[in-house]
Design a protein around this motif. Structure first.
Motif, PDB file in Angstrom:
ATOM      1  N   ILE A   5       0.908  -1.062   0.173  1.00 35.18           N
ATOM      2  CA  ILE A   5       0.061   0.103  -0.009  1.00 35.18           C
ATOM      3  C   ILE A   5       1.085   1.299  -0.094  1.00 35.18           C
ATOM      4  CG2 ILE A   5      -1.890  -0.976   0.990  1.00 35.18           C
ATOM      5  CD1 ILE A   5      -1.336   0.135   3.728  1.00 35.18           C
ATOM      6  N   HIS A   6       0.434   2.327  -0.579  1.00 29.94           N
ATOM      7  CA  HIS A   6       0.988   3.558  -0.801  1.00 29.94           C
ATOM      8  C   HIS A   6       0.153   4.570  -0.678  1.00 29.94           C
ATOM      9  CE1 HIS A   6       4.171   1.199  -2.392  1.00 29.94           C
ATOM     10  NE2 HIS A   6       3.464   0.536  -3.159  1.00 29.94           N
ATOM     11  N   PHE A   7       0.581   5.910  -0.578  1.00 26.67           N
ATOM     12  CA  PHE A   7      -0.095   6.967  -0.310  1.00 26.67           C
ATOM     13  C   PHE A   7       0.290   8.189  -1.301  1.00 26.67           C
ATOM     14  CE2 PHE A   7      -0.802  11.509   1.603  1.00 26.67           C
ATOM     15  CZ  PHE A   7      -2.395  11.223   1.626  1.00 26.67           C
ATOM     16  N   ASN A   8      -0.652   8.653  -2.183  1.00 23.84           N
ATOM     17  CA  ASN A   8      -0.427   9.826  -3.141  1.00 23.84           C
ATOM     18  C   ASN A   8      -1.015  11.114  -2.596  1.00 23.84           C
ATOM     19  OD1 ASN A   8      -0.653  11.625  -5.057  1.00 23.84           O
ATOM     20  ND2 ASN A   8      -1.068  10.231  -6.880  1.00 23.84           N
ATOM     21  N   TYR A  43      -3.652   3.906  -2.324  1.00 28.49           N
ATOM     22  CA  TYR A  43      -3.611   2.736  -3.437  1.00 28.49           C
ATOM     23  C   TYR A  43      -2.727   1.632  -3.040  1.00 28.49           C
ATOM     24  CZ  TYR A  43       0.954   4.754  -5.107  1.00 28.49           C
ATOM     25  OH  TYR A  43       2.181   5.129  -5.126  1.00 28.49           O
ATOM     26  N   GLY A  44      -3.067   0.533  -3.598  1.00 29.89           N
ATOM     27  CA  GLY A  44      -2.450  -0.947  -3.246  1.00 29.89           C
ATOM     28  C   GLY A  44      -2.393  -1.657  -4.468  1.00 29.89           C
ATOM     29  N   LYS A  45      -1.699  -2.639  -4.391  1.00 28.12           N
ATOM     30  CA  LYS A  45      -1.494  -3.826  -5.549  1.00 28.12           C
ATOM     31  C   LYS A  45      -1.341  -5.173  -4.680  1.00 28.12           C
ATOM     32  CE  LYS A  45       1.163  -5.403  -9.166  1.00 28.12           C
ATOM     33  NZ  LYS A  45       2.479  -5.522  -9.799  1.00 28.12           N
ATOM     34  N   ILE A  46      -2.281  -5.970  -5.131  1.00 21.88           N
ATOM     35  CA  ILE A  46      -1.973  -7.598  -4.604  1.00 21.88           C
ATOM     36  C   ILE A  46      -0.745  -8.134  -5.139  1.00 21.88           C
ATOM     37  CG2 ILE A  46      -3.044  -9.752  -4.294  1.00 21.88           C
ATOM     38  CD1 ILE A  46      -5.624  -8.328  -4.353  1.00 21.88           C
ATOM     39  N   GLN A  47       0.216  -8.642  -4.455  1.00 18.47           N
ATOM     40  CA  GLN A  47       1.477  -9.113  -4.689  1.00 18.47           C
ATOM     41  C   GLN A  47       1.294 -10.608  -5.034  1.00 18.47           C
ATOM     42  OE1 GLN A  47       3.827  -6.984  -5.324  1.00 18.47           O
ATOM     43  NE2 GLN A  47       2.750  -5.527  -4.939  1.00 18.47           N
ATOM     44  N   ILE A  95      -3.830  -6.611  -9.887  1.00 20.78           N
ATOM     45  CA  ILE A  95      -5.058  -6.257  -9.320  1.00 20.78           C
ATOM     46  C   ILE A  95      -4.764  -5.014  -8.250  1.00 20.78           C
ATOM     47  CG2 ILE A  95      -6.790  -6.594  -7.894  1.00 20.78           C
ATOM     48  CD1 ILE A  95      -6.562  -9.613  -8.423  1.00 20.78           C
ATOM     49  N   LEU A  96      -5.066  -3.877  -8.850  1.00 24.40           N
ATOM     50  CA  LEU A  96      -4.936  -2.510  -8.131  1.00 24.40           C
ATOM     51  C   LEU A  96      -6.152  -1.839  -7.481  1.00 24.40           C
ATOM     52  CD1 LEU A  96      -3.075  -0.891 -11.264  1.00 24.40           C
ATOM     53  CD2 LEU A  96      -2.090  -2.023  -9.269  1.00 24.40           C
ATOM     54  N   PHE A  97      -6.251  -1.163  -6.393  1.00 28.58           N
ATOM     55  CA  PHE A  97      -7.202  -0.785  -5.571  1.00 28.58           C
ATOM     56  C   PHE A  97      -6.635   0.333  -5.192  1.00 28.58           C
ATOM     57  CE2 PHE A  97      -5.216  -3.937  -3.351  1.00 28.58           C
ATOM     58  CZ  PHE A  97      -4.846  -3.200  -2.147  1.00 28.58           C
ATOM     59  N   ASP A  98      -7.771   1.396  -4.753  1.00 29.90           N
ATOM     60  CA  ASP A  98      -7.574   2.740  -3.996  1.00 29.90           C
ATOM     61  C   ASP A  98      -8.631   3.014  -3.277  1.00 29.90           C
ATOM     62  OD1 ASP A  98      -9.573   3.762  -5.861  1.00 29.90           O
ATOM     63  OD2 ASP A  98      -7.986   4.776  -7.287  1.00 29.90           O
ATOM     64  N   ALA A  99      -8.398   4.122  -2.458  1.00 26.41           N
ATOM     65  CA  ALA A  99      -9.607   4.609  -1.390  1.00 26.41           C
ATOM     66  C   ALA A  99      -8.918   5.864  -0.943  1.00 26.41           C
ATOM     67  CB  ALA A  99      -9.687   3.556  -0.392  1.00 26.41           C
ATOM     68  N   ARG A 100     -10.077   6.485  -0.378  1.00 29.23           N
ATOM     69  CA  ARG A 100      -9.635   7.901   0.334  1.00 29.23           C
ATOM     70  C   ARG A 100      -9.105   7.820   1.676  1.00 29.23           C
ATOM     71  NH1 ARG A 100      -8.753  12.072  -3.074  1.00 29.23           N
ATOM     72  NH2 ARG A 100     -10.094  11.960  -4.866  1.00 29.23           N
TER      73      ARG A 100
END
Length: 81
Positions: free
Chosen positions: A14-17, A24-28, A34-39
């Protein structure tokens, strides 16, 4: 901040922009991207869990279970609780 989520043997980075104020994140460790994001972090965790469930469902609907396709999640402990 812990930058890894874990659920049902699947991990996500997971990371923060800061420019967009979005996590946002990526399943490893899987063949698909598979990418996903949220506030918020709470929302990000929920979206990650949903993404894993959808991935497992799609693998079960396709040629068999994830293990039959050569993708074996780490089934040690779950650290999302």
């Amino acid at each position: 901040m812990n930058d890894i989520l874990h659920y049902k043997g699947y991990y996500a980075s997971i990371h923060f922009n800061a420019d967009e104020n979005t996590f946002y994140g990526k399943i490893q460790g899987i063949a698909e991207t598979i990418l996903f994001d949220a506030r918020s972090l709470k929302e990000l965790k929920a979206v990650f869990l949903e993404s894993v469930e959808e991935y497992i469902d799609s693998m079960n609907r396709s040629a068999g279970s994830t293990e039959e396709n050569g993708i074996r999640p780490d089934t040690t402990k779950d650290t999302t609780s």
